[in-house]
Scaffold this motif. Structure first.
Motif, short mmCIF file in Angstrom:
data_model
loop_
_atom_site.label_atom_id
_atom_site.label_comp_id
_atom_site.label_asym_id
_atom_site.label_seq_id
_atom_site.Cartn_x
_atom_site.Cartn_y
_atom_site.Cartn_z
N SER A 141 0.93 -1.23 -0.05
CA SER A 141 -0.06 0.02 0.09
C SER A 141 0.89 1.14 -0.23
CB SER A 141 -1.05 0.05 1.17
OG SER A 141 -1.81 -0.91 1.09
N ARG A 142 1.93 1.33 0.77
CA ARG A 142 2.82 2.29 0.81
C ARG A 142 3.54 2.65 -0.32
NH1 ARG A 142 2.95 7.09 2.30
NH2 ARG A 142 3.36 7.22 0.05
N SER A 143 3.91 1.36 -0.69
CA SER A 143 5.03 1.47 -1.89
C SER A 143 4.17 1.96 -3.36
CB SER A 143 5.83 0.61 -2.31
OG SER A 143 5.30 -0.79 -2.32
N ASN A 144 2.77 1.52 -3.40
CA ASN A 144 1.94 1.95 -4.60
C ASN A 144 1.18 3.03 -4.60
OD1 ASN A 144 2.48 -0.52 -6.54
ND2 ASN A 144 2.19 -1.39 -4.68
N LEU A 145 1.21 3.92 -3.38
CA LEU A 145 0.71 5.27 -3.11
C LEU A 145 1.44 6.45 -3.52
CD1 LEU A 145 -2.21 6.07 -1.85
CD2 LEU A 145 -0.89 6.27 0.31
N LYS A 146 0.93 7.00 -4.54
CA LYS A 146 1.55 8.24 -4.64
C LYS A 146 1.93 9.11 -3.31
CE LYS A 146 -0.40 8.81 -9.55
NZ LYS A 146 -1.42 9.64 -10.10
N GLU A 147 3.08 9.80 -3.61
CA GLU A 147 3.43 10.76 -2.61
C GLU A 147 2.55 11.48 -2.14
OE1 GLU A 147 6.20 11.40 0.15
OE2 GLU A 147 6.86 10.19 -1.63
#
Length: 189
Positions: A141-147
């Motif tokens: 979730s963290r790595s695939n979420l835009k900044e």
């Protein structure tokens, strides 16, 4: 006024049976109330969000709310591991920009193809998911979420905030009594 999603009449008894027969994966004793769905979605900014991910489509309560709010050119990926729920969701939401994915949320990167999500909205029962799988979903979730994106989670334990803190810098919480059982909403980025 007829709701555009009422074209498909859900067999509530079948959905409730699935809810209880797979309590470890559904993690609920009832579906999210309309009030809880509206409160959760009030924390999301749908304007301009092109890629939206829902983790745990269930009976479609949250899915319906997302579709009503998202831009017409947005894409919604709904992850659900129950085949019965997936079949129901496909019947309810045949739109081309809504993808019902009968797979674990831990595999979301496979379906996103390197494109970051603007929003990830989740009702997954993290308290019941084995630790290794849970940590994988947090990490993905963290790595695939835009900044600039948000991960928004409905949960029934405030203690999950401390797990989310390992992956998200900022976490706000909200609480509502207008659901059974009462629920927390974690807004993370």
């Amino acid at each position: 006024m007829i709701n555009k999603f009422e074209n498909y009449k859900m067999n509530k008894s079948s959905l409730i049976k699935e809810l209880f027969s797979n309590i470890k994966t559904t993690g609920a004793v009832t579906f999210s109330s309309k009030y809880l769905v509206n409160k959760m979605l009030s924390f999301a900014s749908f304007k301009g969000a092109k890629v939206i991910v829902e983790l745990g489509g269930g009976d479609g309560s949250i899915t319906r709310g997302i579709i009503e709010r998202m831009d017409k050119d947005s894409t919604l990926l709904v992850f659900e591991i129950s085949e019965a729920f997936c079949n129901n969701l496909r019947k309810q939401f045949p739109q081309k920009n809504v993808k019902i994915i009968c797979d674990s949320a831990g595999n979301m990167d496979t379906y996103l193809n390197g494109e970051g999500a603007d929003l990830i909205l989740s009702s997954l029962p993290f308290s019941l998911i084995p630790k290794e799988a849970r940590m994988e979903i947090y990490k993905k979730s963290r790595s695939n979420l835009k900044e600039s994106g948000y991960f928004i989670q409905i949960c029934y334990s405030y203690l999950l905030k401390f797990q989310f803190a390992n992956y998200f810098q900022s976490i706000r919480t909200a609480f509502t009594l207008r659901n059974f059982p009462p629920a927390f909403i974690m807004i993370c980025n």
